[in-house]
Design a protein around this motif. Structure first.
Motif, mmCIF file in Angstrom:
data_model
loop_
_atom_site.group_PDB
_atom_site.id
_atom_site.type_symbol
_atom_site.label_atom_id
_atom_site.label_comp_id
_atom_site.label_asym_id
_atom_site.label_seq_id
_atom_site.Cartn_x
_atom_site.Cartn_y
_atom_site.Cartn_z
ATOM 1 N N ASN A 93 39.777 29.824 28.973
ATOM 2 C CA ASN A 93 39.771 31.204 28.479
ATOM 3 C C ASN A 93 40.994 31.543 27.626
ATOM 4 O O ASN A 93 41.152 32.679 27.205
ATOM 5 C CB ASN A 93 39.651 32.191 29.641
ATOM 6 N N ARG A 95 44.057 31.894 28.476
ATOM 7 C CA ARG A 95 45.111 32.642 29.159
ATOM 8 C C ARG A 95 46.243 31.723 29.611
ATOM 9 O O ARG A 95 46.012 30.605 30.035
ATOM 10 C CB ARG A 95 44.556 33.371 30.377
ATOM 11 N N GLU A 126 44.048 32.514 40.033
ATOM 12 C CA GLU A 126 43.896 33.971 40.133
ATOM 13 C C GLU A 126 44.473 34.640 38.891
ATOM 14 O O GLU A 126 43.863 35.539 38.319
ATOM 15 C CB GLU A 126 44.600 34.501 41.382
ATOM 16 N N VAL A 128 44.896 33.513 35.836
ATOM 17 C CA VAL A 128 44.151 33.299 34.582
ATOM 18 C C VAL A 128 42.720 33.811 34.683
ATOM 19 O O VAL A 128 41.937 33.662 33.756
ATOM 20 C CB VAL A 128 44.176 31.821 34.113
ATOM 21 N N GLY A 129 42.370 34.414 35.816
ATOM 22 C CA GLY A 129 41.053 35.029 35.959
ATOM 23 C C GLY A 129 39.951 34.088 36.396
ATOM 24 O O GLY A 129 38.778 34.464 36.359
ATOM 25 N N PRO A 132 39.062 35.432 41.988
ATOM 26 C CA PRO A 132 39.397 36.827 42.237
ATOM 27 C C PRO A 132 40.796 36.962 42.838
ATOM 28 O O PRO A 132 41.301 36.027 43.470
ATOM 29 C CB PRO A 132 38.345 37.283 43.256
ATOM 30 N N GLU A 133 41.402 38.129 42.644
ATOM 31 C CA GLU A 133 42.703 38.389 43.268
ATOM 32 C C GLU A 133 42.601 38.240 44.778
ATOM 33 O O GLU A 133 41.566 38.556 45.368
ATOM 34 C CB GLU A 133 43.179 39.805 42.925
#
Length: 146
Positions: A93, A95, A126, A128-129, A132-133
Motif C-alpha cells: 500500500n 505506507r 497495524e 501500515v493498515g 486492525p488496531e
C-alpha cells in the motif's frame, strides 16, 4: 576500535549494505559461513544462503528506508545486543512505518557467528493498515478474524 564501536559498525554494515543497498555479496563478508540466523522465519534457523533468499523475497514485499540504532549493549568482546527502529515501506500500500526490533549478536573472528532477531511485526502491520488496531489484545481476548 572499542567493542562498542566495532559492534555498532557491524550492525550499520548489515542494515546499510545488505538491507538498504541490497548488496547480498556483503553477507559473505559480514557473516561466518556457518552463521546461524534465528528469528527471521519462525521455527527455522537460517544459514547465510537461506538468509540471502529471505532478503531477496523480502525486497519484493517491502523496503528498508532507514534505521536508528538506539542502544548497543556490549556483553563481552564477542556478544552484544541492539535496540533498533527500522523505517519500512510496504509495497502493498506504499505506507511507511517504524518497525521496532531487538537483535542479539555473537561474533567469531570479527564476523557474525549468530544472531537472534526479534521484530515487532504485528505493531508494524497495524501501523501500515494491514491489521486492525490493537490486534494483539483482540487475539489475547479470544477474538478471531473473519
Amino acid at each position: 576500535m572499542t567493542p562498542y564501536a566495532r559492534f555498532r559498525q557491524i550492525m550499520i554494515d548489515v542494515l546499510q549494505r545488505i538491507w538498504i543497498d541490497n548488496d547480498l555479496d556483503a553477507i559473505d563478508d559480514i557473516y561466518q559461513p556457518d552463521a546461524e540466523i534465528h528469528g527471521m522465519v519462525p521455527g527455522t534457523v537460517l544459514g547465510p544462503r537461506e538468509f540471502r533468499e529471505v532478503i531477496e523475497q523480502y525486497s519484493t514485499l517491502s523496503r528498508l528506508d532507514g534505521f536508528t540504532i538506539h542502544d548497543v549493549f556490549v556483553d563481552s568482546d564477542d556478544r552484544a545486543a541492539f535496540r533498533i527502529t527500522l523505517q519500512v515501506t510496504s509495497f502493498a500500500n506504499g505506507r511507511t512505518a517504524p518497525q521496532d526490533c531487538s537483535i542479539f549478536m555473537t561474533l567469531r573472528d570479527g564476523r557474525i557467528a549468530a544472531t537472534h532477531n526479534y521484530v515487532d511485526l504485528m505493531g508494524y502491520f497495524e501501523m501500515v493498515g494491514a491489521l486492525p488496531e490493537h490486534t494483539a489484545y483482540m487475539l489475547l481476548a479470544g477474538g478471531t478474524f473473519k
